[in-house]
Scaffold this active site. Sequence first.
Site, PDB file in Angstrom:
ATOM      1  N   SER A  87      67.356 -76.204  63.636  1.00  0.00           N
ATOM      2  CA  SER A  87      68.679 -75.621  63.836  1.00  0.00           C
ATOM      3  C   SER A  87      69.588 -76.606  64.570  1.00  0.00           C
ATOM      4  O   SER A  87      69.789 -77.722  64.095  1.00  0.00           O
ATOM      5  CB  SER A  87      68.568 -74.281  64.568  1.00  0.00           C
ATOM      6  OG  SER A  87      69.806 -73.606  64.586  1.00  0.00           O
ATOM      7  N   HIS A 195      71.879 -68.050  61.245  1.00  0.00           N
ATOM      8  CA  HIS A 195      71.194 -68.363  59.990  1.00  0.00           C
ATOM      9  C   HIS A 195      71.094 -67.150  59.068  1.00  0.00           C
ATOM     10  O   HIS A 195      70.074 -66.896  58.442  1.00  0.00           O
ATOM     11  CB  HIS A 195      69.816 -68.982  60.265  1.00  0.00           C
ATOM     12  CG  HIS A 195      69.892 -70.211  61.097  1.00  0.00           C
ATOM     13  ND1 HIS A 195      70.468 -71.377  60.641  1.00  0.00           N
ATOM     14  CD2 HIS A 195      69.513 -70.448  62.383  1.00  0.00           C
ATOM     15  CE1 HIS A 195      70.428 -72.290  61.610  1.00  0.00           C
ATOM     16  NE2 HIS A 195      69.867 -71.743  62.672  1.00  0.00           N
TER      17      HIS A 195
END
Length: 306
Positions: A87, A195
């Site tokens: 991430s 996400h």
Amino acid sequence: MGKTAWVFPGQGSQAVGMGQTFLDNPEQLQAINRRLGFDLLDAMAAGSKEELQRTEVAQPAIVAHAASLAQAHAKTGATPDLVIGHSVGEYAALVVAGVIDLEEASVLVHERGKLMSEVKDGTMAAVIGMTDVDEAFHVTEKISASGNLVQIANYNCPGQFVISGHVDAVKQAETDLKEAGAKRVLPLNVSGAFHSSYMMPAATRFKDVLASSPFKPAAIGVVSNVDADVHTAPEKLKALLTEQLYASVRFEACVRKAIDAGVDTFIEFGPTSPLSGLIKRIDSKVTIKQATTLEEVAALGGEVRA
């Protein structure tokens, strides 16, 4: 001799006092402060748990900490064959790969964090002990079809993934996934549904931010979270970073891609080392090392292939 990948954790890896390791070497972080408009080193070294949980603070703190450790190790002559970030950790990977400098990365993720935190009503949860990911996907699809969205956000390792979506949908998924075989479903203390499709408005705005950022071709291959493939082209990296905001993090596939490319040693740089356990579950035969402080970087010494 096998190859080495350097890996960088994402949000959640921050820890109170994490910046103490840089107090004697603050020059680079002071330069970052001037760009951000607040004292990042102070937040890292003396910030409360609550302050460090704020997305717009946590993200530059994690990236600055991880990239600074890796840069310190690089000064010994060590260099990775590939870099992987989880991430927001991808921005530390970009720094090490020579795509952007640490100041630029910190500014980007500060803006990224602000945009992400503006998206409300979302949350995330870790799902433990469920190996049938296809069944989990069907569970989330069924819940989403009935109203509020929930999706699989992170594919971390065998038996562990993360779901993300509307608060009510994630709560329903906790119950349904346990019935489908999950041993535990643990709510995560995050400020949004990262996400997932909820982040698409943030991604649209962040694309404009990235457009003016001075990316260079990567000198080291960057394994993208989005497609688990190796990339070096600046515009492609920008496109993937935009998509990463709402796409699933395919960390397990990234690690397997590196192993297939000949990597047998992973070194994790970050405030804490959450990825090391995931990598060990993906492949127990690889060598895994960690550096969370400058002292631990020094301890790597000659063990790391230059």
